[in-house]
Design a protein around this motif. Structure first.
Motif, short mmCIF file in Angstrom:
data_model
loop_
_atom_site.label_atom_id
_atom_site.label_comp_id
_atom_site.label_asym_id
_atom_site.label_seq_id
_atom_site.Cartn_x
_atom_site.Cartn_y
_atom_site.Cartn_z
N TYR A 33 -13.59 -0.06 -0.19
CA TYR A 33 -12.94 -0.89 0.83
C TYR A 33 -13.65 -2.24 0.83
O TYR A 33 -14.89 -2.30 0.94
CB TYR A 33 -13.07 -0.22 2.20
CG TYR A 33 -12.10 -0.73 3.26
CD1 TYR A 33 -10.80 -1.11 2.96
CD2 TYR A 33 -12.49 -0.79 4.60
CE1 TYR A 33 -9.91 -1.54 3.94
CE2 TYR A 33 -11.60 -1.21 5.59
CZ TYR A 33 -10.32 -1.57 5.25
OH TYR A 33 -9.43 -1.99 6.23
N SER B 171 -4.26 1.56 6.62
CA SER B 171 -4.24 1.48 5.16
C SER B 171 -4.27 2.87 4.54
O SER B 171 -3.52 3.18 3.61
CB SER B 171 -5.43 0.67 4.64
OG SER B 171 -5.21 -0.70 4.87
N LEU B 172 -5.16 3.71 5.08
CA LEU B 172 -5.30 5.07 4.55
C LEU B 172 -3.99 5.84 4.69
O LEU B 172 -3.55 6.53 3.77
CB LEU B 172 -6.41 5.78 5.34
CG LEU B 172 -7.27 6.80 4.60
CD1 LEU B 172 -7.91 6.19 3.38
CD2 LEU B 172 -8.32 7.38 5.54
N THR C 86 -8.86 1.24 -4.37
CA THR C 86 -9.44 0.13 -3.60
C THR C 86 -8.36 -0.51 -2.74
O THR C 86 -7.25 -0.77 -3.22
CB THR C 86 -9.97 -0.98 -4.54
OG1 THR C 86 -10.90 -0.42 -5.46
CG2 THR C 86 -10.62 -2.11 -3.76
N THR C 87 -8.69 -0.77 -1.46
CA THR C 87 -7.84 -1.69 -0.71
C THR C 87 -8.76 -2.64 0.08
O THR C 87 -9.98 -2.52 0.02
CB THR C 87 -6.80 -0.97 0.18
OG1 THR C 87 -5.84 -1.94 0.62
CG2 THR C 87 -7.42 -0.27 1.38
N LEU D 210 -11.08 6.70 0.91
CA LEU D 210 -10.90 5.56 0.01
C LEU D 210 -12.14 5.48 -0.91
O LEU D 210 -13.24 5.84 -0.48
CB LEU D 210 -10.84 4.29 0.87
CG LEU D 210 -10.06 3.10 0.36
CD1 LEU D 210 -8.59 3.46 0.19
CD2 LEU D 210 -10.18 1.96 1.38
N GLU E 121 0.83 -1.22 0.00
CA GLU E 121 0.00 0.00 0.00
C GLU E 121 0.86 1.27 0.00
O GLU E 121 0.50 2.26 -0.62
CB GLU E 121 -0.94 0.01 1.21
CG GLU E 121 -2.07 -1.01 1.13
CD GLU E 121 -2.84 -1.13 2.43
OE1 GLU E 121 -2.20 -1.22 3.51
OE2 GLU E 121 -4.08 -1.13 2.40
N ILE F 162 -15.15 6.49 3.17
CA ILE F 162 -15.14 5.47 2.10
C ILE F 162 -16.35 5.74 1.20
O ILE F 162 -17.46 5.90 1.71
CB ILE F 162 -15.27 4.03 2.64
CG1 ILE F 162 -14.38 3.79 3.87
CG2 ILE F 162 -14.97 3.02 1.55
CD1 ILE F 162 -14.60 2.44 4.54
#
Ligand code: NAP
Length: 283
Positions: free
Chosen positions: A104, A92-93, A72-73, A101, A52, A129
């Motif tokens: 997600y 993650s962000l 996308t994660t 995001l 990431e 998100i």
């Protein structure tokens, strides 16, 4: 670029770039940079891919306006659950260098996915998100989520390629407003996909590559695709798929390749459930 409209009105590109199995940070950053230069705007990563931060660096350096991107994660199994999901999302962000995001996904249908979804619904309502979804969920688990939650999954990302076409599943997802996103559009080259006689004949007929025929076949079906490559020329090639169209007859011919079975493994295999639930990543 062609787009699909998700069940909450969000526009998602039909074609994106996947970064699974690019663990080397420099190679990952260079590949995402090449993809963004080629015109891709959807990038698909996951906490479990361990890249990431490399994706984030490529995004920052690209100069592409944030609102043009669709990032996308995915949440890995060890972080399922209400509090762990909030913490995993923040991490993650931060790695991606983003403040929201686009999509997600719950990566696997294991562990406390209910707690995870409650956290994702809150983050969705808080504007962190734009859309939330699932991955590798069989239809019964998708229905369980649809019935029991206020925010319905917008996407199910599942293995979909010429040898595992997911025709009935696509019908089911469509009827329920869930977008099918293909992972492994080339089956990672398994079953000799790139030298398959039928696909090679079609490639010759349309004067395209086998890869382009496969991506066009999927996008013509309305399936979102996220092919992976670390080679700039292939990255560019895989992006050139909206300037030709396969005939109905040729779409039907590709249907004959369906084996209706995974080229990898079954997500309902108890050994797989155990392995994926026990494997720990340094997230
Ligand atoms: P894939 O896209 O089906 O195949 C990638 C393979 O095809 C690589 O070996 C690549 O080699 C080769 N390739 C790419 N373009 C080519 C071309 N034009 N001609 C010939 N060979 C070509 O496999 P994938 O990476 O597994 O799937 C795509 C994305 O889906 C992933 O990156 C990931 O984002 C997502 N995914 C999600 C899950 C999940 O559980 N949700 C699972 C798997 C994948 P080179 O790199 O050497 O070009």
């Amino acid at each position: 670029m062609q787009y699909t409209t998700l069940n909450n009105g969000v526009q998602m590109p039909l074609l994106g770039f996947g970064v699974y199995q690019i663990p080397d940070p420099q190679e990952c950053e260079a590949s995402v940079s090449a993809a963004l230069r080629a015109g891709y705007r959807l990038i698909d990563t996951a906490a479990a891919y361990g890249n990431e931060d490399a994706v984030g660096r490529a995004i920052q350096k690209s100069g592409v306006p944030r609102e043009e991107l669709f990032i996308t994660t995915k949440l890995w199994v060890q972080d399922a659950g209400y509090e762990p999901t909030k913490a995993a999302f923040a991490k993650s962000l931060q790695k991606l260098g983003l403040d929201y995001l686009d999509l997600y996904l719950i990566h696997q249908p294991y562990g406390d996915v209910y707690g995870a979804w409650r956290a994702m619904e809150e983050l969705y309502h808080a504007g962190k998100i734009r859309a939330i979804g699932v991955s590798n969920f069989p239809n019964d688990r998708v229905m369980d989520f649809l019935v029991h939650h206020e925010v319905k999954p917008a996407v199910n990302q599942i293995e979909t390629h010429p040898f595992h076409q997911q025709v009935e599943t696509q019908q089911f997802l469509q009827e329920n407003g869930v977008q099918l996103e293909s992972w492994g559009p080339f089956a990672e080259g398994r079953n000799n996909l790139f030298t398959n006689k039928l696909l090679q004949d079609l490639a010759a007929k349309y004067q395209r590559s086998v890869a382009q025929v496969v991506l066009r076949w999927l996008t013509q079906r309305g399936v979102v695709v996220i092919p992976k490559s670390v080679k700039p020329e292939r990255i560019a090639e895989n992006f050139q798929v909206f300037d030709f169209e396969l005939s109905a007859e040729d779409l039907a011919a590709i249907q004959t390749l369906d084996t209706n079975a995974s080229a990898f493994f079954d997500h309902r295999d108890s050994a797989i459930v155990k392995w994926m639930s026990e494997v720990k990543f340094d997230l």
